[in-house]
Design a protein around this motif. Sequence first.
Motif, PDB file in Angstrom:
ATOM      1  N   TYR A  36       0.842  -1.224   0.053  1.00 18.40           N
ATOM      2  CA  TYR A  36       0.037   0.072   0.072  1.00 18.40           C
ATOM      3  C   TYR A  36       0.863   1.240  -0.094  1.00 18.40           C
ATOM      4  O   TYR A  36       2.008   1.276   0.691  1.00 18.40           O
ATOM      5  CB  TYR A  36      -0.963   0.021   1.307  1.00 18.40           C
ATOM      6  CG  TYR A  36      -2.108  -0.831   1.184  1.00 18.40           C
ATOM      7  CD1 TYR A  36      -1.938  -2.160   1.475  1.00 18.40           C
ATOM      8  CD2 TYR A  36      -3.370  -0.309   0.753  1.00 18.40           C
ATOM      9  CE1 TYR A  36      -3.308  -2.820   1.403  1.00 18.40           C
ATOM     10  CE2 TYR A  36      -4.500  -0.934   0.741  1.00 18.40           C
ATOM     11  CZ  TYR A  36      -4.342  -2.345   0.964  1.00 18.40           C
ATOM     12  OH  TYR A  36      -5.500  -3.089   0.712  1.00 18.40           O
ATOM     13  N   GLN A  38       0.971   5.701   0.695  1.00 13.50           N
ATOM     14  CA  GLN A  38      -0.030   6.724   1.341  1.00 13.50           C
ATOM     15  C   GLN A  38       0.862   7.830   0.750  1.00 13.50           C
ATOM     16  O   GLN A  38       2.078   8.390   1.227  1.00 13.50           O
ATOM     17  CB  GLN A  38       0.073   6.717   2.715  1.00 13.50           C
ATOM     18  CG  GLN A  38      -0.829   7.801   3.443  1.00 13.50           C
ATOM     19  CD  GLN A  38      -0.902   7.382   4.859  1.00 13.50           C
ATOM     20  OE1 GLN A  38       0.086   6.917   5.633  1.00 13.50           O
ATOM     21  NE2 GLN A  38      -1.861   7.624   5.504  1.00 13.50           N
ATOM     22  N   GLY A  43      -5.045   9.226   1.527  1.00  9.57           N
ATOM     23  CA  GLY A  43      -5.291   8.027   2.290  1.00  9.57           C
ATOM     24  C   GLY A  43      -4.421   6.924   1.863  1.00  9.57           C
ATOM     25  O   GLY A  43      -3.769   7.233   0.475  1.00  9.57           O
ATOM     26  N   LEU A  44      -4.706   5.722   2.342  1.00  6.09           N
ATOM     27  CA  LEU A  44      -3.881   4.397   1.896  1.00  6.09           C
ATOM     28  C   LEU A  44      -4.559   3.959   0.392  1.00  6.09           C
ATOM     29  O   LEU A  44      -5.541   3.819   0.299  1.00  6.09           O
ATOM     30  CB  LEU A  44      -4.419   3.337   2.755  1.00  6.09           C
ATOM     31  CG  LEU A  44      -3.033   3.346   3.979  1.00  6.09           C
ATOM     32  CD1 LEU A  44      -3.245   2.300   4.984  1.00  6.09           C
ATOM     33  CD2 LEU A  44      -1.620   3.252   3.295  1.00  6.09           C
ATOM     34  N   LEU A  46      -4.017   1.005  -2.327  1.00 13.38           N
ATOM     35  CA  LEU A  46      -3.390  -0.285  -2.986  1.00 13.38           C
ATOM     36  C   LEU A  46      -2.536  -0.097  -4.103  1.00 13.38           C
ATOM     37  O   LEU A  46      -3.061   0.516  -5.041  1.00 13.38           O
ATOM     38  CB  LEU A  46      -4.329  -1.251  -3.105  1.00 13.38           C
ATOM     39  CG  LEU A  46      -3.842  -2.675  -3.681  1.00 13.38           C
ATOM     40  CD1 LEU A  46      -3.077  -3.429  -2.418  1.00 13.38           C
ATOM     41  CD2 LEU A  46      -4.904  -3.725  -4.027  1.00 13.38           C
ATOM     42  N   PHE A  89       3.659   0.854   2.504  1.00 18.33           N
ATOM     43  CA  PHE A  89       3.478  -0.262   3.595  1.00 18.33           C
ATOM     44  C   PHE A  89       3.385  -1.702   3.124  1.00 18.33           C
ATOM     45  O   PHE A  89       2.686  -1.782   1.927  1.00 18.33           O
ATOM     46  CB  PHE A  89       2.106   0.160   4.297  1.00 18.33           C
ATOM     47  CG  PHE A  89       2.156   1.401   5.238  1.00 18.33           C
ATOM     48  CD1 PHE A  89       1.829   2.539   4.600  1.00 18.33           C
ATOM     49  CD2 PHE A  89       2.434   1.181   6.531  1.00 18.33           C
ATOM     50  CE1 PHE A  89       1.811   3.642   5.497  1.00 18.33           C
ATOM     51  CE2 PHE A  89       2.638   2.463   7.092  1.00 18.33           C
ATOM     52  CZ  PHE A  89       2.259   3.541   6.824  1.00 18.33           C
ATOM     53  N   PHE A 104       0.018  -5.010   8.936  1.00 13.71           N
ATOM     54  CA  PHE A 104       1.178  -4.145   8.268  1.00 13.71           C
ATOM     55  C   PHE A 104       2.116  -4.152   8.745  1.00 13.71           C
ATOM     56  O   PHE A 104       2.404  -4.412  10.007  1.00 13.71           O
ATOM     57  CB  PHE A 104       0.389  -2.559   8.368  1.00 13.71           C
ATOM     58  CG  PHE A 104      -0.870  -2.447   7.470  1.00 13.71           C
ATOM     59  CD1 PHE A 104      -2.171  -2.498   7.971  1.00 13.71           C
ATOM     60  CD2 PHE A 104      -0.800  -1.711   6.158  1.00 13.71           C
ATOM     61  CE1 PHE A 104      -3.063  -2.398   7.333  1.00 13.71           C
ATOM     62  CE2 PHE A 104      -1.750  -1.576   5.255  1.00 13.71           C
ATOM     63  CZ  PHE A 104      -3.181  -1.833   6.019  1.00 13.71           C
TER      64      PHE A 104
ATOM     65  N   GLU B 101     -10.027  -6.013  -2.935  1.00 17.12           N
ATOM     66  CA  GLU B 101      -9.169  -5.059  -2.400  1.00 17.12           C
ATOM     67  C   GLU B 101     -10.063  -4.123  -1.374  1.00 17.12           C
ATOM     68  O   GLU B 101     -11.282  -4.059  -1.416  1.00 17.12           O
ATOM     69  CB  GLU B 101      -9.034  -3.985  -3.313  1.00 17.12           C
ATOM     70  CG  GLU B 101      -8.094  -2.865  -2.933  1.00 17.12           C
ATOM     71  CD  GLU B 101      -7.919  -1.901  -4.055  1.00 17.12           C
ATOM     72  OE1 GLU B 101      -8.222  -2.176  -5.467  1.00 17.12           O
ATOM     73  OE2 GLU B 101      -7.623  -0.495  -3.659  1.00 17.12           O
ATOM     74  N   GLY B 105     -10.494   5.068   3.480  1.00 14.22           N
ATOM     75  CA  GLY B 105     -11.073   6.527   3.678  1.00 14.22           C
ATOM     76  C   GLY B 105      -9.751   7.354   4.039  1.00 14.22           C
ATOM     77  O   GLY B 105      -8.700   6.824   4.202  1.00 14.22           O
ATOM     78  N   PRO B 106     -10.096   8.644   4.151  1.00 16.17           N
ATOM     79  CA  PRO B 106      -8.684   9.459   4.427  1.00 16.17           C
ATOM     80  C   PRO B 106      -8.479   9.623   5.850  1.00 16.17           C
ATOM     81  O   PRO B 106      -7.582  10.238   6.327  1.00 16.17           O
ATOM     82  CB  PRO B 106      -9.569  10.847   3.883  1.00 16.17           C
ATOM     83  CG  PRO B 106     -11.099  10.896   3.924  1.00 16.17           C
ATOM     84  CD  PRO B 106     -11.248   9.280   3.826  1.00 16.17           C
TER      85      PRO B 106
END
Lengths: 114, 113
Positions: A36, A38, A43-44, A46, A89, A104, B101, B105-106
Motif C-alpha cells: 500500500y 500513502q 489516504g492509503l 493499494l 506499507f 501491516f 481489495e 478512507g482519508p
Amino acid sequence: GDSVTQMEGPVTLSEEAFLTINCTYTATGYPSLFWYVQYPGEGLQLLLKATKADDKGSNKGFEATYRKETTSFHLEKGSVQVSDSAVYFCALSDRVQGAQKLVFGQGTRLTINP
Amino acid sequence: GAGVSQSPSNKVTEKGKDVELRCDPISGHTALYWYRQSLGQGLEFLIYFQGNSAPDKSGLPSDRFSAERTGGSVSTLTIQRTQQEDSAVYLCASRSTGAGEQFFGPGTRLTVL
C-alpha cells in the motif's frame, strides 16, 4: 501471530535511481501479500498485490514477487520519479474465516529528489 | 461512485471525554474495517464487520473502545474516557464480497490533550 517486517526508512534517492524496499513476513498458512502507498495528505491506496507463491504484482512501474521460500515480498522500481515520494506499507492478509484483516509493516518513507 | 468517507477529518478533545468517529463505506460493500495508525504502534487492526455476522473485535485495545454498524452501512467507532495514548489517525476501509481489495478512507486524526 502473523507479522510483517519491512525496511526501515527514511529512504532518500535521486530521480531515476533503482528502488528496493525489503519486506519479509511471518504467517501461518498462505497469506495474500500487498503493498500500500500513502501519498502526502492522502489516504492509503493499494499499489499491488500477490495472492500465491511466485505471483508477481505490478503497477505504475513497481513490482513485487511473492517468494514463499524466503517469506519475502520486496518492492522494486527501476527508475523512480519525484512523484513516487510517499510512505510505503507492506501488508499481509489473514484469511482465517474469510476476514482478510490486514497486518501491516511499519512503513517506509521514500523521498525522491530531482 | 464515491469512495469511503470519514468524519470528522480532525478531532481535538480533552482527556476523559468521549468521542465518536464516523465511517461511510462504499455503497454495496459488505465488509467494513477499522484500523488505527499511530507513531508508536504503526497501522493496527481494530474491528471488522461482515454483513449481519457478529463483528470481530479482537483488535480493540481496551473496553473503552466500541463500534457499531447500522443497517449494514454506516459505522461509528466510539472511544470513551479518552486517554492521550488514543491520539492517532483512525482509518476505515470497506471491501466487497469475496477476495476484493480494501478501500481506505482519508482517516480521522484524533488528538487527545
